[in-house]
Scaffold this motif. Structure first.
Motif, PDB file in Angstrom:
ATOM      1  N   HIS A 629      81.844 -31.063   1.041  1.00 24.03           N
ATOM      2  CA  HIS A 629      80.631 -30.781   1.289  1.00 24.03           C
ATOM      3  C   HIS A 629      79.738 -31.802   0.817  1.00 24.03           C
ATOM      4  CE1 HIS A 629      79.001 -29.043  -2.469  1.00 24.03           C
ATOM      5  NE2 HIS A 629      80.345 -28.462  -2.397  1.00 24.03           N
ATOM      6  N   GLY A 630      78.489 -32.051   1.483  1.00 25.83           N
ATOM      7  CA  GLY A 630      77.542 -33.193   1.010  1.00 25.83           C
ATOM      8  C   GLY A 630      76.764 -32.342   0.224  1.00 25.83           C
ATOM      9  N   VAL A 631      76.098 -33.091  -0.916  1.00 27.62           N
ATOM     10  CA  VAL A 631      75.263 -32.759  -2.145  1.00 27.62           C
ATOM     11  C   VAL A 631      74.090 -33.509  -1.856  1.00 27.62           C
ATOM     12  CG1 VAL A 631      75.200 -32.486  -4.423  1.00 27.62           C
ATOM     13  CG2 VAL A 631      77.143 -32.229  -3.275  1.00 27.62           C
ATOM     14  N   GLY A 632      72.888 -32.742  -2.209  1.00 29.42           N
ATOM     15  CA  GLY A 632      71.634 -33.251  -2.395  1.00 29.42           C
ATOM     16  C   GLY A 632      71.479 -34.263  -3.451  1.00 29.42           C
ATOM     17  N   ALA A 633      70.346 -34.979  -3.574  1.00 28.82           N
ATOM     18  CA  ALA A 633      69.958 -35.737  -4.608  1.00 28.82           C
ATOM     19  C   ALA A 633      68.832 -34.843  -5.525  1.00 28.82           C
ATOM     20  CB  ALA A 633      69.389 -37.327  -4.543  1.00 28.82           C
ATOM     21  N   ALA A 634      68.992 -34.171  -6.505  1.00 28.89           N
ATOM     22  CA  ALA A 634      67.859 -33.198  -6.924  1.00 28.89           C
ATOM     23  C   ALA A 634      67.406 -32.035  -5.851  1.00 28.89           C
ATOM     24  CB  ALA A 634      66.679 -34.004  -7.680  1.00 28.89           C
ATOM     25  N   LEU A 635      68.415 -31.926  -5.011  1.00 24.84           N
ATOM     26  CA  LEU A 635      68.024 -30.935  -3.989  1.00 24.84           C
ATOM     27  C   LEU A 635      69.197 -30.052  -3.680  1.00 24.84           C
ATOM     28  CD1 LEU A 635      66.292 -33.247  -1.122  1.00 24.84           C
ATOM     29  CD2 LEU A 635      65.525 -30.966  -2.122  1.00 24.84           C
ATOM     30  N   ASN A 636      69.489 -29.401  -2.478  1.00 20.92           N
ATOM     31  CA  ASN A 636      70.362 -28.397  -2.336  1.00 20.92           C
ATOM     32  C   ASN A 636      71.881 -28.872  -2.811  1.00 20.92           C
ATOM     33  OD1 ASN A 636      68.445 -26.986  -1.338  1.00 20.92           O
ATOM     34  ND2 ASN A 636      69.180 -27.134   0.780  1.00 20.92           N
ATOM     35  N   VAL A 637      72.610 -28.138  -3.301  1.00 26.82           N
ATOM     36  CA  VAL A 637      73.976 -28.437  -3.707  1.00 26.82           C
ATOM     37  C   VAL A 637      74.827 -28.519  -2.573  1.00 26.82           C
ATOM     38  CG1 VAL A 637      74.903 -26.117  -3.888  1.00 26.82           C
ATOM     39  CG2 VAL A 637      75.803 -27.855  -5.431  1.00 26.82           C
ATOM     40  N   HIS A 638      74.430 -27.750  -1.441  1.00 26.22           N
ATOM     41  CA  HIS A 638      75.308 -28.235  -0.115  1.00 26.22           C
ATOM     42  C   HIS A 638      74.250 -28.704   0.806  1.00 26.22           C
ATOM     43  CE1 HIS A 638      77.923 -24.590  -1.530  1.00 26.22           C
ATOM     44  NE2 HIS A 638      78.355 -25.536  -1.766  1.00 26.22           N
ATOM     45  N   GLU A 639      74.703 -29.902   1.415  1.00 27.32           N
ATOM     46  CA  GLU A 639      73.675 -30.397   2.666  1.00 27.32           C
ATOM     47  C   GLU A 639      74.421 -31.159   3.484  1.00 27.32           C
ATOM     48  OE1 GLU A 639      71.185 -33.196   1.026  1.00 27.32           O
ATOM     49  OE2 GLU A 639      72.735 -35.015   1.248  1.00 27.32           O
ATOM     50  N   GLY A 640      74.014 -31.023   4.667  1.00 22.48           N
ATOM     51  CA  GLY A 640      74.768 -31.658   5.744  1.00 22.48           C
ATOM     52  C   GLY A 640      73.960 -33.103   6.076  1.00 22.48           C
ATOM     53  N   PRO A 641      74.285 -33.662   7.044  1.00 23.38           N
ATOM     54  CA  PRO A 641      75.353 -33.129   8.149  1.00 23.38           C
ATOM     55  C   PRO A 641      76.755 -33.657   7.859  1.00 23.38           C
ATOM     56  CG  PRO A 641      74.294 -35.245   8.856  1.00 23.38           C
ATOM     57  CD  PRO A 641      73.899 -35.082   7.528  1.00 23.38           C
ATOM     58  N   GLN A 642      77.133 -34.342   6.904  1.00 26.04           N
ATOM     59  CA  GLN A 642      78.588 -34.503   6.502  1.00 26.04           C
ATOM     60  C   GLN A 642      79.375 -33.605   5.885  1.00 26.04           C
ATOM     61  OE1 GLN A 642      76.058 -35.458   4.866  1.00 26.04           O
ATOM     62  NE2 GLN A 642      76.469 -35.813   2.570  1.00 26.04           N
ATOM     63  N   SER A 643      80.679 -33.581   6.064  1.00 26.26           N
ATOM     64  CA  SER A 643      81.357 -32.679   5.499  1.00 26.26           C
ATOM     65  C   SER A 643      82.904 -33.195   5.522  1.00 26.26           C
ATOM     66  CB  SER A 643      81.557 -31.410   5.960  1.00 26.26           C
ATOM     67  OG  SER A 643      82.249 -31.131   7.237  1.00 26.26           O
ATOM     68  N   ILE A 644      83.807 -32.704   4.713  1.00 27.42           N
ATOM     69  CA  ILE A 644      85.081 -33.039   4.780  1.00 27.42           C
ATOM     70  C   ILE A 644      85.817 -31.687   5.146  1.00 27.42           C
ATOM     71  CG2 ILE A 644      87.180 -34.261   3.651  1.00 27.42           C
ATOM     72  CD1 ILE A 644      85.504 -35.722   2.016  1.00 27.42           C
ATOM     73  N   SER A 645      86.430 -31.489   6.270  1.00 28.31           N
ATOM     74  CA  SER A 645      86.841 -29.952   6.634  1.00 28.31           C
ATOM     75  C   SER A 645      87.740 -30.066   7.756  1.00 28.31           C
ATOM     76  CB  SER A 645      85.617 -29.258   6.935  1.00 28.31           C
ATOM     77  OG  SER A 645      85.836 -27.817   7.261  1.00 28.31           O
ATOM     78  N   PHE A 646      88.695 -29.087   7.873  1.00 28.09           N
ATOM     79  CA  PHE A 646      89.569 -29.020   8.939  1.00 28.09           C
ATOM     80  C   PHE A 646      88.955 -28.548  10.222  1.00 28.09           C
ATOM     81  CE2 PHE A 646      89.031 -24.859   6.859  1.00 28.09           C
ATOM     82  CZ  PHE A 646      88.732 -24.027   7.700  1.00 28.09           C
ATOM     83  N   ARG A 647      87.679 -28.282   9.943  1.00 31.64           N
ATOM     84  CA  ARG A 647      86.597 -27.919  11.226  1.00 31.64           C
ATOM     85  C   ARG A 647      86.387 -29.302  11.827  1.00 31.64           C
ATOM     86  NH1 ARG A 647      85.081 -24.579   7.055  1.00 31.64           N
ATOM     87  NH2 ARG A 647      85.383 -22.649   7.295  1.00 31.64           N
ATOM     88  N   PHE A 648      86.875 -29.528  13.078  1.00 31.12           N
ATOM     89  CA  PHE A 648      86.803 -30.938  13.490  1.00 31.12           C
ATOM     90  C   PHE A 648      85.628 -31.018  14.424  1.00 31.12           C
ATOM     91  CE2 PHE A 648      90.279 -28.663  15.773  1.00 31.12           C
ATOM     92  CZ  PHE A 648      89.834 -28.522  17.007  1.00 31.12           C
ATOM     93  N   GLY A 649      84.664 -30.190  14.537  1.00 34.44           N
ATOM     94  CA  GLY A 649      83.611 -30.195  15.377  1.00 34.44           C
ATOM     95  C   GLY A 649      82.391 -31.162  14.897  1.00 34.44           C
ATOM     96  N   ASN A 650      82.388 -31.496  13.624  1.00 38.78           N
ATOM     97  CA  ASN A 650      81.277 -32.144  13.132  1.00 38.78           C
ATOM     98  C   ASN A 650      81.887 -33.633  13.181  1.00 38.78           C
ATOM     99  OD1 ASN A 650      79.370 -33.512  11.527  1.00 38.78           O
ATOM    100  ND2 ASN A 650      79.597 -31.775   9.800  1.00 38.78           N
ATOM    101  N   MET A 651      81.178 -34.513  13.986  1.00 38.60           N
ATOM    102  CA  MET A 651      81.513 -35.809  14.234  1.00 38.60           C
ATOM    103  C   MET A 651      80.568 -36.654  13.480  1.00 38.60           C
ATOM    104  SD  MET A 651      83.927 -35.552  16.329  1.00 38.60           S
ATOM    105  CE  MET A 651      84.114 -37.117  16.653  1.00 38.60           C
ATOM    106  N   THR A 652      79.805 -36.135  12.276  1.00 37.10           N
ATOM    107  CA  THR A 652      79.162 -37.173  11.463  1.00 37.10           C
ATOM    108  C   THR A 652      79.769 -37.993  10.807  1.00 37.10           C
ATOM    109  OG1 THR A 652      77.494 -35.314  11.399  1.00 37.10           O
ATOM    110  CG2 THR A 652      77.277 -37.175   9.763  1.00 37.10           C
ATOM    111  N   PRO A 653      79.851 -39.271  10.929  1.00 33.39           N
ATOM    112  CA  PRO A 653      80.504 -40.163   9.999  1.00 33.39           C
ATOM    113  C   PRO A 653      80.260 -40.294   8.412  1.00 33.39           C
ATOM    114  CG  PRO A 653      78.790 -41.363  11.187  1.00 33.39           C
ATOM    115  CD  PRO A 653      78.713 -39.980  11.746  1.00 33.39           C
ATOM    116  N   LEU A 654      80.999 -40.616   7.868  1.00 31.90           N
ATOM    117  CA  LEU A 654      80.512 -40.561   6.541  1.00 31.90           C
ATOM    118  C   LEU A 654      80.119 -42.223   6.178  1.00 31.90           C
ATOM    119  CD1 LEU A 654      83.903 -39.047   4.523  1.00 31.90           C
ATOM    120  CD2 LEU A 654      81.763 -38.173   5.039  1.00 31.90           C
TER     121      LEU A 654
END
Length: 758
Positions: A629-654
């Motif tokens: 999952h994405g991580v924020g800089a001095a912010l939320n430990v989980h952030e989008g839009p990026q992810s690495i997951s078996f859920r292939f609907g997220n087309m956000t590039p790394l």
């Protein structure tokens, strides 16, 4: 930590590639019944070491005979004249689609008793059901009373919320929601799905039914002061960020944007708060126009310094509760409003649509194609228009600048020092036979972290799980029910911190005794646990009440003894069994494979997910969560839009500068859990070729804490993989040892020595 992505009724909209100005621009079956009954609380003895209890005894919190008073009170409200509904849906989120919420907005947890961060509760006049994902199945089993049906979302044959409602309600029913708690996309998808049975989706703007029954016992909303986030950590000042955003508005033919995601507001304005546990954000809305900006917030949270700062930045203050009035005003004056319908609430979007309808009646101008209309000579649109696009702030925030990356590097080293001190202490205490609970351990870790410069707080509830508790993916130990740390079992610790300059998230799995060969076979992705005394097979409590006669009991015992024999043979590492389970590439291969991945630019994260799972797949295993999952800089430990997951609907590039976690794992229900997690940031890879002229990317590690060597079976690793582990530990020693002395320094030295394959 694993991603607590809000459990919604829809798949989050795909994020398109944006071409944005800097910092926004980036290239981019039944048993027979019998009259012979066992005593209700009898225990069937399976062996000297295993007992199976009736499933009712597995309930820790509720007695099945007790009526649920909260559900009864909620259902009474259904028949009110101004409500008149047949079902009510309670999501996990607040009005900003937050993963973590302030206690006063934890409505789904209050009504259901299930405290996991992801889930949706649905209450009808005679049924109540809760949906959650694989991370929380075990927790929900323990916390839900018999009044609730647990829906294991994602499992074969489990209906969605809308499918379930369509199946149990008569056609033409009214289903109520609080429109502030649903994104516009989620509400529209739900509306379309239930319309198949002619159900009506009812927006209850003026009342939240859970709040009505919560009454005076409901916690008060937070009102702590917010603080400035220094530009030396932010990297870009607020004026530059607003200027970039306004350029994007102009390019899109938009005159204003409404931002409701709390981390986006905090990032854009270089502000930080403490309204939400673990996340340095504040409850607010932000409307940015071409010539100004308005912040909707409780002004009691603003000290003089912040007031002065906002005034200088040209930001006007408005009451938090007045956001809908502002949205209506924008529509009535013909604004072209940028709306991210995947995050902005249905309440806001519908309010703007209604304002547009009013505008039609007065000016007769509206664009029905959801596109920006041409601007008039004064630069304003010829009529109110909704511009439906993903928020440009989301991607800009995800791509860290050099100052943000430097802060992330620095805070991770201080965090590593705290963890070295903690692990040195814990190993000594366990070695001396000190009795420690999972909560004791979690509290001690917090103590070590709090001594570090710039420490703000935790970035999520620490997951401290010994033995079987490690299989509860998002386990939270509680003082009255947690386990004692068992030196002969695996121990999983997933924790993180918020610092003034960055955010950390790290998981390690360790053994305080001598791990068996089987335990060493599946390190992080893939150490595999051996259970010397195997746990009660998961189905026993469910089958036992069906065994009504002596014949069935004997058959049942034989079945359990056979399973126990099989489990013991596995645990003891019988050669023929293990030969079929461990492949030449089992070990920490999955973690290493993802860490070393090289990939073309503009590739989405789901492409890389198989790198981490491959070693498990080869032996027929897997895990029920995303890999990163994405991580924020001095912010939320989980952030989008990026992810690495078996859920292939997220087309956000790394993209270069993004921070992601690398946390493959493996879990056996009621037995153990294994996970190793580092944070990485995306960087340019130096490849000898650039096929097609594209840039290739890779990862750089941010986390520097040893991986326990005795859990690694070196015979299963290649020379290259052993070299990776030795190189990593070399970096850990070089970077972290200068920050340590005494027992922690010695611990780090002992745990970073090179490994040699025999």
């Amino acid at each position: 930590m694993l991603l607590h992505r809000p459990f919604q009724l829809h798949a989050r909209s795909r994020f398109s590639l944006l071409s944005l100005p800097s910092p926004f621009r980036r290239t981019i079956t039944y048993l027979p019944n019998s009259h012979t009954k066992l005593p209700r609380r009898s225990v069937i003895r399976i062996s000297a070491s295993i007992t199976a209890k009736p499933s009712s005894e597995l309930r820790k919190k509720h007695k099945s005979s007790e009526p649920d008073e909260k559900l009864a009170a909620l259902r009474e409200l259904f028949s009110r004249p101004n409500i008149n509904i047949d079902a009510y849906i309670i999501p996990s989120q607040d009005a900003h689609q937050s993963e973590f919420t302030s206690e006063c907005y934890a409505r789904r947890a209050y009504i259901s008793g299930f405290t996991g961060s992801a889930g949706t509760a649905v209450v009808t006049k005679d049924k109540a059901a809760l949906w959650t994902d694989g991370r929380y199945f075990l927790q929900a089993e323990q916390q839900l009373s018999s009044s609730w049906i647990l829906m294991r979302a994602g499992n074969f044959g489990v209906p969605t919320t809308s499918e379930w409602l369509n199946g149990i309600l008569s056609p033409g029913c009214r289903i109520g929601i609080d429109p502030f708690l649903f994104s516009s996309d989620a509400a529209e998808e739900l509306k379309e799905a239930i319309s198949q049975k002619n159900h009506e989706l009812v927006y209850l703007y003026d009342v939240n039914l859970v709040d009505e029954i919560w009454k005076d016992s409901r916690p008060k909303p937070p009102n702590r002061h917010i603080r400035l986030h220094d530009v030396k950590y932010a990297g870009v000042d607020v004026s530059s960020k607003l200027s970039s955003l306004r350029s994007e508005l102009i390019n899109a033919g938009s005159s204003a944007i409404v931002i409701s995601m709390l981390d986006e507001i905090a990032w854009l304005l270089n502000l930080r708060g403490s309204d939400v546990p673990h996340s340095p954000v504040m409850y607010a809305y932000l409307v940015v126009e071409i010539d100004g900006a308005k912040l909707f917030i409780d002004d009691a949270k603003l000290n003089p310094e912040v007031n002065h700062y906002l005034k200088n930045a040209g930001i006007e203050l408005r009451p938090y509760e007045s956001i809908l009035s502002e949205i209506e005003s924008l529509g009535l004056k013909g604004a072209s409003l940028w709306l991210d319908t995947s995050s902005v609430s249905a309440a806001i979007v519908n309010t703007f649509k209604s304002a547009c309808d009013k505008y039609i009646s007065t000016a007769g101008v509206v664009n029905s194609n959801k596109k920006a209309v041409p601007n008039g000579p004064d630069g304003q649109s010829c009529g109110p228009t909704a511009v439906y696009r993903s928020s440009p702030v989301s991607l800009a925030k995800a791509v860290k600048n050099e100052a943000e990356l430097e802060g992330m590097r620095n805070c991770h080293l201080r965090d590593a020092a705290a963890l070295a001190q903690f692990w040195a202490w814990l190993e000594e205490e366990i070695g001396n036979g000190v009795i420690l609970t999972e909560v004791d351990v979690s509290d001690k870790l917090l103590e070590f972290r709090s001594r570090q410069d710039g420490f703000i707080g935790t970035s999520f509830d620490t997951i401290s799980g010994s033995g079987a508790n490690g299989a509860i993916i998002h386990y939270k130990p509680e003082p009255n029910s947690c386990s004692i740390i068992d030196a002969e079992k695996l121990f999983l610790l997933d924790s993180g911190a918020q610092y003034i300059d960055g955010t950390t998230d790290i998981t390690r799995t360790v053994h305080f005794g001598q791990p068996s060969s089987w335990e060493k076979n599946v390190l992080p992705e893939f150490f595999r646990n051996s259970v010397v005394e195997p746990p009660v097979p998961w189905f026993i409590p469910y089958f036992q009440p069906l065994c009504r006669d002596i014949g069935a009991i004997l058959l049942f015992r034989e079945l359990c003894e056979a399973i126990q024999t099989f489990s013991r043979s596995r645990a003891l590492g019988i050669q023929n069994y293990e030969k079929n389970r461990r492949g030449p590439d089992v070990g920490c291969k999955g973690h290493i494979a993802l860490d070393q991945a090289i990939f073309p630019e503009n590739y989405p994260g789901f492409v890389l997910d198989a790198f981490a799972r491959s070693s498990l797949w080869k032996i027929g295993l897997d895990y029920r969560h995303g890999t990163g999952h994405g991580v924020g800089a001095a912010l939320n430990v989980h952030e989008g839009p990026q992810s690495i997951s078996f859920r292939f609907g997220n087309m956000t590039p790394l993209l270069r500068g993004m921070v992601v976690s690398n946390e493959p794992g493996y879990y056996e229900d009621h037995a153990f859990g294994i996970r190793i997690e580092n944070l990485l940031h995306v960087k340019e890879a130096n490849t000898p070729n650039r096929f097609g002229g594209v840039e290739y990317l890779g990862f750089e590690k941010l986390t520097f804490v040893p991986i326990q060597a005795k859990l690694v079976d070196l015979s299963l690793l290649s020379t290259t993989e052993i070299d990776w582990l030795n190189d990593y530990h070399g970096q850990v020693w070089e970077k972290v040892s200068p920050l340590l002395d005494g027992p922690a320094y010695e611990w780090l030295w002992n745990n970073t020595r090179p490994l040699v394959k025999a």
